[in-house]
Design a protein around this motif. Structure first.
Motif, PDB file in Angstrom:
ATOM      1  N   LYS A  47     -40.852  72.936 129.853  1.00 37.17           N
ATOM      2  CA  LYS A  47     -39.676  72.151 129.935  1.00 37.17           C
ATOM      3  C   LYS A  47     -39.522  72.093 128.874  1.00 37.17           C
ATOM      4  CE  LYS A  47     -39.926  72.187 135.277  1.00 37.17           C
ATOM      5  NZ  LYS A  47     -40.083  70.132 136.132  1.00 37.17           N
ATOM      6  N   HIS A  66     -37.321  68.781 128.571  1.00 37.49           N
ATOM      7  CA  HIS A  66     -36.369  66.999 128.532  1.00 37.49           C
ATOM      8  C   HIS A  66     -35.720  66.661 127.463  1.00 37.49           C
ATOM      9  CE1 HIS A  66     -39.535  67.892 131.868  1.00 37.49           C
ATOM     10  NE2 HIS A  66     -40.488  68.468 130.820  1.00 37.49           N
ATOM     11  N   LEU A  95     -33.752  63.417 126.176  1.00 39.16           N
ATOM     12  CA  LEU A  95     -34.435  62.158 126.384  1.00 39.16           C
ATOM     13  C   LEU A  95     -33.651  61.071 125.263  1.00 39.16           C
ATOM     14  CD1 LEU A  95     -38.057  62.339 126.919  1.00 39.16           C
ATOM     15  CD2 LEU A  95     -36.094  61.848 128.920  1.00 39.16           C
ATOM     16  N   ASN A 126     -41.923  59.172 135.319  1.00 40.38           N
ATOM     17  CA  ASN A 126     -42.061  60.221 135.340  1.00 40.38           C
ATOM     18  C   ASN A 126     -41.562  60.429 136.606  1.00 40.38           C
ATOM     19  OD1 ASN A 126     -43.056  63.011 135.273  1.00 40.38           O
ATOM     20  ND2 ASN A 126     -45.365  62.449 136.130  1.00 40.38           N
ATOM     21  N   ASP A 127     -39.982  60.742 136.556  1.00 39.78           N
ATOM     22  CA  ASP A 127     -38.979  61.435 137.348  1.00 39.78           C
ATOM     23  C   ASP A 127     -38.131  62.650 137.096  1.00 39.78           C
ATOM     24  OD1 ASP A 127     -37.842  60.563 134.824  1.00 39.78           O
ATOM     25  OD2 ASP A 127     -36.429  59.810 135.912  1.00 39.78           O
ATOM     26  N   ARG A 128     -39.878  63.588 135.775  1.00 40.35           N
ATOM     27  CA  ARG A 128     -39.025  64.957 135.437  1.00 40.35           C
ATOM     28  C   ARG A 128     -40.175  65.564 135.636  1.00 40.35           C
ATOM     29  NH1 ARG A 128     -34.614  64.182 131.488  1.00 40.35           N
ATOM     30  NH2 ARG A 128     -33.696  62.909 130.997  1.00 40.35           N
ATOM     31  N   ASP A 129     -41.175  65.459 136.385  1.00 42.56           N
ATOM     32  CA  ASP A 129     -42.532  66.709 136.758  1.00 42.56           C
ATOM     33  C   ASP A 129     -42.647  66.979 135.175  1.00 42.56           C
ATOM     34  OD1 ASP A 129     -44.268  67.733 137.778  1.00 42.56           O
ATOM     35  OD2 ASP A 129     -42.820  68.862 138.082  1.00 42.56           O
ATOM     36  N   TYR A 130     -43.417  65.695 133.930  1.00 41.53           N
ATOM     37  CA  TYR A 130     -43.660  66.669 132.599  1.00 41.53           C
ATOM     38  C   TYR A 130     -44.993  67.026 133.069  1.00 41.53           C
ATOM     39  CZ  TYR A 130     -40.095  62.390 131.174  1.00 41.53           C
ATOM     40  OH  TYR A 130     -38.911  61.177 131.095  1.00 41.53           O
ATOM     41  N   ASP A 168     -45.319  70.702 127.360  1.00 38.62           N
ATOM     42  CA  ASP A 168     -43.410  70.002 127.766  1.00 38.62           C
ATOM     43  C   ASP A 168     -43.246  70.347 126.189  1.00 38.62           C
ATOM     44  OD1 ASP A 168     -43.654  71.791 129.922  1.00 38.62           O
ATOM     45  OD2 ASP A 168     -42.903  69.363 131.069  1.00 38.62           O
TER      46      ASP A 168
END
Length: 107
Positions: A2, A4, A6, A28-32, A36
């Motif tokens: 993914k 992200h 930011l 960790n609200d983005r499932d790192y 990625d």
């Protein structure tokens, strides 16, 4: 893999860009995941807007409205841990992104 998008406070932007700062601590609200990419856009938290470094011949061009116009750097997550962090937070070890790094990887 993914990507992200930011915000990165301007006081840290050059440190990450030059490779002095090689980590990010994030919720960790983005499932790192390792592998990625982080698209880190320079952000001024005091004025609450994305930024662009001033261009010598266009000095007023230091604030922008959109993340897509802001100075942005790409970094790849190369390591991840939640050791000794607040609940829900992780430390992301980041390295320079090279275009050939992920061309053959599958999601």
């Amino acid at each position: 893999m993914k990507v992200h998008e930011l915000k990165l406070d301007e006081k840290y932007f050059d440190l990450v860009d030059t490779g002095v700062k090689t980590f990010e601590i994030r919720k960790n609200d983005r499932d790192y995941r390792v592998g990625d990419l982080l698209a880190l856009s320079i952000y001024d938290s005091d004025s609450n807007c994305y930024k662009q470094k001033p261009i010598p011949w266009y000095p007023d061009r230091d604030e922008v409205d959109s993340v897509h116009e802001a100075d942005t750097i790409l970094r790849k997550i190369i390591y991840m841990t939640d050791y000794e962090q607040k609940d829900g937070y992780v430390v992301l070890g980041i390295g320079k992104y090279e275009t050939g790094d992920v061309e053959n990887e599958e999601d």
